[in-house]
Design a protein around this motif. Structure first.
Motif, PDB file in Angstrom:
ATOM      1  N   LEU A 100       0.863  -1.151  -0.088  1.00 58.95           N
ATOM      2  CA  LEU A 100       0.044   0.106   0.090  1.00 58.95           C
ATOM      3  C   LEU A 100       0.804   1.339   0.010  1.00 58.95           C
ATOM      4  O   LEU A 100       0.938   2.301  -0.808  1.00 58.95           O
ATOM      5  N   GLU A 101       1.771   1.415   0.889  1.00 58.49           N
ATOM      6  CA  GLU A 101       2.664   2.534   0.935  1.00 58.49           C
ATOM      7  C   GLU A 101       3.529   2.489  -0.483  1.00 58.49           C
ATOM      8  O   GLU A 101       3.662   3.585  -1.125  1.00 58.49           O
ATOM      9  N   ALA A 102       3.950   1.443  -1.045  1.00 59.75           N
ATOM     10  CA  ALA A 102       4.728   1.673  -2.325  1.00 59.75           C
ATOM     11  C   ALA A 102       3.874   2.140  -3.527  1.00 59.75           C
ATOM     12  O   ALA A 102       4.552   2.830  -4.285  1.00 59.75           O
ATOM     13  N   HIS A 103       2.616   2.183  -3.209  1.00 61.19           N
ATOM     14  CA  HIS A 103       1.686   2.449  -4.485  1.00 61.19           C
ATOM     15  C   HIS A 103       1.142   3.914  -4.142  1.00 61.19           C
ATOM     16  O   HIS A 103       0.256   4.248  -4.794  1.00 61.19           O
ATOM     17  N   SER A 104       1.539   4.378  -2.777  1.00 58.89           N
ATOM     18  CA  SER A 104       0.975   5.503  -2.413  1.00 58.89           C
ATOM     19  C   SER A 104       1.604   6.898  -2.834  1.00 58.89           C
ATOM     20  O   SER A 104       2.686   6.803  -3.287  1.00 58.89           O
ATOM     21  N   ASP A 105       1.097   8.064  -2.759  1.00 58.65           N
ATOM     22  CA  ASP A 105       1.675   9.325  -3.073  1.00 58.65           C
ATOM     23  C   ASP A 105       2.892   9.500  -2.377  1.00 58.65           C
ATOM     24  O   ASP A 105       3.832  10.378  -2.598  1.00 58.65           O
ATOM     25  N   ARG A 106       3.339   8.663  -0.908  1.00 58.86           N
ATOM     26  CA  ARG A 106       4.390   9.200  -0.298  1.00 58.86           C
ATOM     27  C   ARG A 106       5.670   8.512  -0.916  1.00 58.86           C
ATOM     28  O   ARG A 106       6.775   8.962  -0.732  1.00 58.86           O
ATOM     29  N   ASN A 107       5.396   7.867  -2.063  1.00 57.78           N
ATOM     30  CA  ASN A 107       6.676   6.985  -2.674  1.00 57.78           C
ATOM     31  C   ASN A 107       6.775   7.804  -4.016  1.00 57.78           C
ATOM     32  O   ASN A 107       6.248   7.570  -4.894  1.00 57.78           O
ATOM     33  N   ARG A 108       7.569   8.720  -3.857  1.00 59.60           N
ATOM     34  CA  ARG A 108       7.813   9.481  -5.269  1.00 59.60           C
ATOM     35  C   ARG A 108       9.382   9.182  -5.635  1.00 59.60           C
ATOM     36  O   ARG A 108       9.562   9.655  -6.814  1.00 59.60           O
ATOM     37  N   LYS A 109       9.951   8.517  -5.129  1.00 55.22           N
ATOM     38  CA  LYS A 109      11.277   8.314  -5.658  1.00 55.22           C
ATOM     39  C   LYS A 109      11.642   7.128  -6.037  1.00 55.22           C
ATOM     40  O   LYS A 109      12.505   7.122  -7.052  1.00 55.22           O
ATOM     41  N   ASN A 110      10.900   6.223  -5.882  1.00 55.52           N
ATOM     42  CA  ASN A 110      11.258   4.814  -6.121  1.00 55.52           C
ATOM     43  C   ASN A 110       9.788   4.033  -6.864  1.00 55.52           C
ATOM     44  O   ASN A 110       8.965   4.730  -6.684  1.00 55.52           O
ATOM     45  N   SER A 111      10.125   3.207  -7.758  1.00 55.35           N
ATOM     46  CA  SER A 111       8.934   2.354  -8.396  1.00 55.35           C
ATOM     47  C   SER A 111       8.396   1.395  -7.178  1.00 55.35           C
ATOM     48  O   SER A 111       9.067   1.074  -6.202  1.00 55.35           O
ATOM     49  N   ALA A 112       7.061   1.321  -7.524  1.00 55.52           N
ATOM     50  CA  ALA A 112       6.658   0.627  -6.294  1.00 55.52           C
ATOM     51  C   ALA A 112       7.058  -0.648  -6.190  1.00 55.52           C
ATOM     52  O   ALA A 112       6.946  -1.180  -4.913  1.00 55.52           O
ATOM     53  N   CYS A 113       7.440  -1.479  -7.208  1.00 55.94           N
ATOM     54  CA  CYS A 113       7.909  -2.692  -6.895  1.00 55.94           C
ATOM     55  C   CYS A 113       9.331  -2.724  -6.331  1.00 55.94           C
ATOM     56  O   CYS A 113       9.486  -3.817  -5.310  1.00 55.94           O
ATOM     57  N   PHE A 114      10.056  -1.812  -6.470  1.00 56.96           N
ATOM     58  CA  PHE A 114      11.315  -1.590  -5.873  1.00 56.96           C
ATOM     59  C   PHE A 114      11.112  -1.497  -4.284  1.00 56.96           C
ATOM     60  O   PHE A 114      11.916  -2.080  -3.562  1.00 56.96           O
ATOM     61  N   LEU A 115      10.168  -0.401  -4.001  1.00 62.55           N
ATOM     62  CA  LEU A 115      10.188  -0.366  -2.616  1.00 62.55           C
ATOM     63  C   LEU A 115       9.380  -1.316  -1.738  1.00 62.55           C
ATOM     64  O   LEU A 115      10.034  -1.582  -0.674  1.00 62.55           O
ATOM     65  N   CYS A 116       8.622  -1.949  -2.249  1.00 63.61           N
ATOM     66  CA  CYS A 116       7.768  -3.152  -1.851  1.00 63.61           C
ATOM     67  C   CYS A 116       8.848  -4.372  -1.702  1.00 63.61           C
ATOM     68  O   CYS A 116       8.678  -4.924  -0.434  1.00 63.61           O
ATOM     69  N   SER A 117       9.511  -4.443  -2.439  1.00 61.42           N
ATOM     70  CA  SER A 117      10.398  -5.615  -2.463  1.00 61.42           C
ATOM     71  C   SER A 117      11.372  -5.375  -1.470  1.00 61.42           C
ATOM     72  O   SER A 117      11.908  -6.327  -0.713  1.00 61.42           O
ATOM     73  N   LYS A 118      11.895  -4.128  -1.436  1.00 68.64           N
ATOM     74  CA  LYS A 118      12.939  -3.765  -0.330  1.00 68.64           C
ATOM     75  C   LYS A 118      12.429  -3.869   1.081  1.00 68.64           C
ATOM     76  O   LYS A 118      13.019  -4.424   1.986  1.00 68.64           O
ATOM     77  N   ARG A 119      11.059  -3.467   1.337  1.00 70.23           N
ATOM     78  CA  ARG A 119      10.889  -3.502   2.587  1.00 70.23           C
ATOM     79  C   ARG A 119      10.366  -4.780   2.904  1.00 70.23           C
ATOM     80  O   ARG A 119      10.793  -5.405   4.311  1.00 70.23           O
ATOM     81  N   ARG A 120       9.957  -5.692   2.098  1.00 67.36           N
ATOM     82  CA  ARG A 120       9.890  -7.018   2.215  1.00 67.36           C
ATOM     83  C   ARG A 120      10.951  -7.864   2.750  1.00 67.36           C
ATOM     84  O   ARG A 120      10.824  -8.589   3.621  1.00 67.36           O
ATOM     85  N   ARG A 121      12.101  -7.773   1.937  1.00 66.20           N
ATOM     86  CA  ARG A 121      13.413  -8.379   2.415  1.00 66.20           C
ATOM     87  C   ARG A 121      13.943  -8.071   3.462  1.00 66.20           C
ATOM     88  O   ARG A 121      14.235  -8.722   4.375  1.00 66.20           O
ATOM     89  N   THR A 122      13.478  -6.678   3.782  1.00 64.68           N
ATOM     90  CA  THR A 122      14.138  -6.029   5.239  1.00 64.68           C
ATOM     91  C   THR A 122      13.446  -6.718   6.254  1.00 64.68           C
ATOM     92  O   THR A 122      14.272  -7.312   7.236  1.00 64.68           O
ATOM     93  N   ARG A 123      12.370  -6.900   6.120  1.00 64.25           N
ATOM     94  CA  ARG A 123      11.415  -7.575   7.277  1.00 64.25           C
ATOM     95  C   ARG A 123      11.863  -8.936   7.456  1.00 64.25           C
ATOM     96  O   ARG A 123      11.615  -9.752   8.461  1.00 64.25           O
ATOM     97  N   LEU A 124      11.957  -9.844   6.125  1.00 65.21           N
ATOM     98  CA  LEU A 124      12.186 -11.319   6.218  1.00 65.21           C
ATOM     99  C   LEU A 124      13.484 -11.580   6.757  1.00 65.21           C
ATOM    100  O   LEU A 124      13.773 -12.457   7.536  1.00 65.21           O
ATOM    101  N   PHE A 125      14.639 -10.447   6.539  1.00 67.66           N
ATOM    102  CA  PHE A 125      16.002 -10.602   7.366  1.00 67.66           C
ATOM    103  C   PHE A 125      15.722 -10.650   8.620  1.00 67.66           C
ATOM    104  O   PHE A 125      16.353 -11.230   9.574  1.00 67.66           O
ATOM    105  N   GLU A 126      14.757  -9.663   9.142  1.00 67.66           N
ATOM    106  CA  GLU A 126      14.786  -9.523  10.656  1.00 67.66           C
ATOM    107  C   GLU A 126      14.118 -10.767  11.364  1.00 67.66           C
ATOM    108  O   GLU A 126      14.334 -11.118  12.271  1.00 67.66           O
ATOM    109  N   LEU A 127      13.160 -11.322  10.581  1.00 69.25           N
ATOM    110  CA  LEU A 127      12.500 -12.556  11.097  1.00 69.25           C
ATOM    111  C   LEU A 127      13.406 -13.747  11.268  1.00 69.25           C
ATOM    112  O   LEU A 127      13.175 -14.387  12.197  1.00 69.25           O
TER     113      LEU A 127
END
Length: 249
Positions: A100-127
């Motif tokens: 949702l955040e990756a596809h929102s107006d708050r994401n103006r610098k990166n593609s939606a896929c890039f930001l979503c994937s980056k945040r997902r991988r970061t959280r997976l590493f934490e888990l």
């Protein structure tokens, strides 16, 4: 389903993953593997394949399903949890706002896929850290191998693609991709025979992502010439394998 009743596609998935895992010594006795399960065909097939490998390995490994819901459908992760529990696999499910955040107006610098994937991988590493996991397994396949290569070439000027195995955090976590040599059409056939609970991707960018467009371009360039496609696939497999061996061994 007993082993002697497996179809060609199912046997191909299990054998290809097993050969790659053995060739690169992806896992060892006592490995604790977090399997990133989105609910799509690749990740569910990966979990099924690893369960088959787990039963025939000469040593003990542990599996845990990690499912991060990107937020488009708050109920989407529940079928993953049911599937994992039915298979006797420990599971962590979590509702996030990554998509949702990756596809929102708050994401103006990166593609939606890039930001979503980056945040997902970061959280997976934490888990993986929180659950003391030694490996994180992704369901990337040969189609991803091709599209990643051309995306890196066209957009970044780099001759680089996905690796079957990568080391992170000074070797404390290994990212593995056991299905990387398999074409998606084989994975889909196997998934149908296993009757895996695959659900349609609710992401609004799923059909129009750069990765999807890149692979569609590649297929168009190959046309009906299967030899062209196989030559590219085989070249990238050899390159990825040689690079991995040089890097890790």
């Amino acid at each position: 389903m007993s082993r002697n009743k497996l179809t060609y596609a199912q046997k191909n998935c299990i054998a290809s993953a097993g050969k790659l895992m053995q060739q690169l010594s992806m896992i060892q006795p006592g490995s604790r593997i977090g399997v990133a399960v989105s609910g799509g065909v690749d990740s569910l097939t990966l979990l099924e394949v690893l369960l088959h490998r787990q039963r025939i390995l000469p040593f003990r490994i542990e599996l845990m399903a990690l499912s991060l819901n990107p937020g488009f459908d708050p109920e989407a992760h529940k079928h993953v949890a049911r599937f994992a529990i039915e298979k006797g696999v420990a599971v962590h499910t979590e509702l996030t706002d990554h998509g949702l955040e990756a596809h929102s107006d708050r994401n103006r610098k990166n593609s939606a896929c890039f930001l979503c994937s980056k945040r997902r991988r970061t959280r997976l590493f934490e888990l993986c850290r929180d659950y003391d996991l030694t490996h994180l397994a992704f369901g990337h396949n040969a189609d991803d191998l091709v599209s990643t290569f051309f995306m890196n070439l066209f957009q970044g000027g780099r001759v680089e693609t996905l690796s079957p195995i990568e080391s992170f955090f000074d070797g404390r976590l290994m990212v593995i991709r056991p299905l990387l040599w398999l074409e998606k059409c084989i994975i889909k056939r196997a998934a149908r025979k296993w009757a895996l609970p695959v659900e349609e991707n609710p992401c609004p960018s799923a059909a129009t992502s750069n990765r999807t467009r890149t692979f569609e371009w590649f297929c168009k360039e190959c046309g009906n010439d299967a030899r062209k496609k196989n030559n590219v696939l085989n070249a990238l497999r050899r390159s990825a394998l040689d690079h991995t061996i040089d890097l890790h061994y």
